[in-house]
Design a protein around this motif. Structure first.
Motif, PDB file in Angstrom:
ATOM      1  N   UNK A   6       0.865  -1.131  -0.003  1.00 43.15           N
ATOM      2  CA  UNK A   6      -0.093   0.121   0.075  1.00 43.15           C
ATOM      3  C   UNK A   6       0.767   1.226   0.044  1.00 43.15           C
ATOM      4  N   UNK A   7       1.814   1.193   0.969  1.00 45.34           N
ATOM      5  CA  UNK A   7       2.972   2.357   0.821  1.00 45.34           C
ATOM      6  C   UNK A   7       3.474   2.380  -0.369  1.00 45.34           C
ATOM      7  N   UNK A   8       3.880   1.448  -1.175  1.00 47.92           N
ATOM      8  CA  UNK A   8       4.474   1.589  -2.568  1.00 47.92           C
ATOM      9  C   UNK A   8       3.242   2.427  -3.459  1.00 47.92           C
ATOM     10  N   UNK A   9       2.357   1.884  -3.427  1.00 45.33           N
ATOM     11  CA  UNK A   9       1.132   2.323  -4.122  1.00 45.33           C
ATOM     12  C   UNK A   9       0.875   3.947  -3.903  1.00 45.33           C
ATOM     13  N   UNK A  10       0.965   4.417  -2.764  1.00 45.44           N
ATOM     14  CA  UNK A  10       0.863   5.690  -2.390  1.00 45.44           C
ATOM     15  C   UNK A  10       1.902   6.544  -2.864  1.00 45.44           C
ATOM     16  N   UNK A  11       3.323   5.792  -2.798  1.00 46.59           N
ATOM     17  CA  UNK A  11       4.330   6.468  -3.484  1.00 46.59           C
ATOM     18  C   UNK A  11       4.039   6.629  -4.787  1.00 46.59           C
ATOM     19  N   UNK A  12       3.681   5.778  -5.438  1.00 46.53           N
ATOM     20  CA  UNK A  12       3.387   5.974  -7.061  1.00 46.53           C
ATOM     21  C   UNK A  12       2.543   7.303  -7.267  1.00 46.53           C
ATOM     22  N   UNK A  13       1.304   7.224  -6.568  1.00 41.12           N
ATOM     23  CA  UNK A  13       0.562   8.302  -6.681  1.00 41.12           C
ATOM     24  C   UNK A  13       1.095   9.656  -6.596  1.00 41.12           C
ATOM     25  N   UNK A  14       1.853   9.982  -5.403  1.00 41.60           N
ATOM     26  CA  UNK A  14       2.384  11.193  -5.033  1.00 41.60           C
ATOM     27  C   UNK A  14       3.775  11.373  -5.953  1.00 41.60           C
ATOM     28  N   UNK A  15       4.172  10.455  -6.731  1.00 43.28           N
ATOM     29  CA  UNK A  15       5.333  10.780  -7.555  1.00 43.28           C
ATOM     30  C   UNK A  15       5.053  12.073  -8.420  1.00 43.28           C
ATOM     31  N   UNK A  16       3.780  11.903  -8.962  1.00 41.33           N
ATOM     32  CA  UNK A  16       3.361  13.122  -9.985  1.00 41.33           C
ATOM     33  C   UNK A  16       3.063  14.317  -9.273  1.00 41.33           C
ATOM     34  N   UNK A  17       2.716  14.488  -8.054  1.00 37.43           N
ATOM     35  CA  UNK A  17       2.166  15.577  -7.493  1.00 37.43           C
ATOM     36  C   UNK A  17       3.247  16.840  -7.055  1.00 37.43           C
ATOM     37  N   UNK A  19       3.975  19.718  -4.312  1.00 35.92           N
ATOM     38  CA  UNK A  19       4.061  19.940  -2.936  1.00 35.92           C
ATOM     39  C   UNK A  19       2.789  21.593  -2.990  1.00 35.92           C
ATOM     40  N   UNK A  20       1.746  21.234  -2.150  1.00 39.56           N
ATOM     41  CA  UNK A  20       0.764  22.000  -1.866  1.00 39.56           C
ATOM     42  C   UNK A  20       1.101  22.935  -0.606  1.00 39.56           C
ATOM     43  N   UNK A  21       1.947  22.433   0.232  1.00 37.37           N
ATOM     44  CA  UNK A  21       2.339  22.999   1.602  1.00 37.37           C
ATOM     45  C   UNK A  21       3.677  23.350   1.464  1.00 37.37           C
ATOM     46  N   UNK A  22       4.252  24.169   2.510  1.00 37.25           N
ATOM     47  CA  UNK A  22       5.770  24.515   2.663  1.00 37.25           C
ATOM     48  C   UNK A  22       5.842  24.737   4.174  1.00 37.25           C
ATOM     49  N   UNK A  23       6.987  24.155   4.755  1.00 32.24           N
ATOM     50  CA  UNK A  23       7.128  24.440   5.989  1.00 32.24           C
ATOM     51  C   UNK A  23       8.394  25.236   6.170  1.00 32.24           C
ATOM     52  N   UNK A  24       8.178  26.524   6.681  1.00 34.49           N
ATOM     53  CA  UNK A  24       9.053  27.567   6.446  1.00 34.49           C
ATOM     54  C   UNK A  24       9.748  27.976   7.997  1.00 34.49           C
ATOM     55  N   UNK A  25       9.893  29.406   7.984  1.00 32.71           N
ATOM     56  CA  UNK A  25      10.726  29.722   9.212  1.00 32.71           C
ATOM     57  C   UNK A  25       9.511  29.845  10.462  1.00 32.71           C
ATOM     58  N   UNK A  26       8.218  29.975   9.823  1.00 32.98           N
ATOM     59  CA  UNK A  26       7.187  29.895  10.935  1.00 32.98           C
ATOM     60  C   UNK A  26       7.172  28.571  11.815  1.00 32.98           C
ATOM     61  N   UNK A  27       7.705  27.565  11.029  1.00 29.00           N
ATOM     62  CA  UNK A  27       7.510  26.366  11.853  1.00 29.00           C
ATOM     63  C   UNK A  27       6.139  25.754  11.582  1.00 29.00           C
ATOM     64  N   UNK A  28       6.032  24.697  12.506  1.00 30.76           N
ATOM     65  CA  UNK A  28       4.857  23.971  12.752  1.00 30.76           C
ATOM     66  C   UNK A  28       3.709  24.552  13.680  1.00 30.76           C
ATOM     67  N   UNK A  29       2.800  25.471  13.332  1.00 26.10           N
ATOM     68  CA  UNK A  29       1.859  25.983  14.242  1.00 26.10           C
ATOM     69  C   UNK A  29       0.620  25.454  14.187  1.00 26.10           C
ATOM     70  N   UNK A  49       6.767  20.320   1.268  1.00 29.89           N
ATOM     71  CA  UNK A  49       7.873  20.964   1.152  1.00 29.89           C
ATOM     72  C   UNK A  49       8.650  21.484   2.298  1.00 29.89           C
ATOM     73  N   UNK A  50       9.709  20.862   2.820  1.00 36.39           N
ATOM     74  CA  UNK A  50      10.376  21.665   4.062  1.00 36.39           C
ATOM     75  C   UNK A  50      11.389  22.419   3.471  1.00 36.39           C
ATOM     76  N   UNK A  76       9.875  10.302   3.056  1.00 38.45           N
ATOM     77  CA  UNK A  76      10.496  11.451   3.437  1.00 38.45           C
ATOM     78  C   UNK A  76      11.611  11.370   2.533  1.00 38.45           C
ATOM     79  N   UNK A  77      12.042  12.145   1.612  1.00 39.75           N
ATOM     80  CA  UNK A  77      13.256  12.043   0.824  1.00 39.75           C
ATOM     81  C   UNK A  77      13.611  13.753   0.459  1.00 39.75           C
ATOM     82  N   UNK A  78      14.775  13.974   0.805  1.00 39.92           N
ATOM     83  CA  UNK A  78      15.271  15.095   0.716  1.00 39.92           C
ATOM     84  C   UNK A  78      14.447  16.324   1.487  1.00 39.92           C
ATOM     85  N   UNK A  79      14.138  16.987   0.654  1.00 35.28           N
ATOM     86  CA  UNK A  79      13.179  18.121   1.773  1.00 35.28           C
ATOM     87  C   UNK A  79      11.831  17.995   1.232  1.00 35.28           C
TER      88      UNK A  79
END
Length: 96
Positions: A6-17, A19-29, A49-50, A76-79
């Protein structure tokens, strides 16, 4: 708990996506977690994207987000990281 197939299937779906969110200097609020929660309910799978100035590594951010929102860390690969949570109202993704 998600199986490796299932994890492999979900990774294949996410491959073409993109990022719609970014974690920046504001951090996790609280507002960030609220937005993620709503987006997970609507989309079920998200790519985030981190940024370098956030102070987090992708794996670390994934662990914090998953413990807060009750979702699964898929990758979780790279950023970039991918998280998944099945929608309670309208499930869209059918896991193998």
């Amino acid at each position: 708990m998600i199986t490796s197939k299932q994890r492999s299937y979900l990774r294949s779906l996410a491959n073409t996506m993109e990022p719609i969110f970014q974690i920046g200097k504001g951090g996790l609020e609280d507002t960030f977690f609220r937005q993620l929660d709503e987006a997970l309910e609507a989309r079920e799978i998200l790519k985030i994207k981190v940024l370098n100035n956030s102070g987090y590594e992708a794996r670390e951010a994934s662990d914090i987000i998953c413990s807060e929102l009750g979702c699964e860390g898929i990758q979780a690969i790279g950023n970039k990281l991918v998280i998944y949570r099945k929608s309670e109202k309208k499930p869209k993704i059918e896991l193998p």
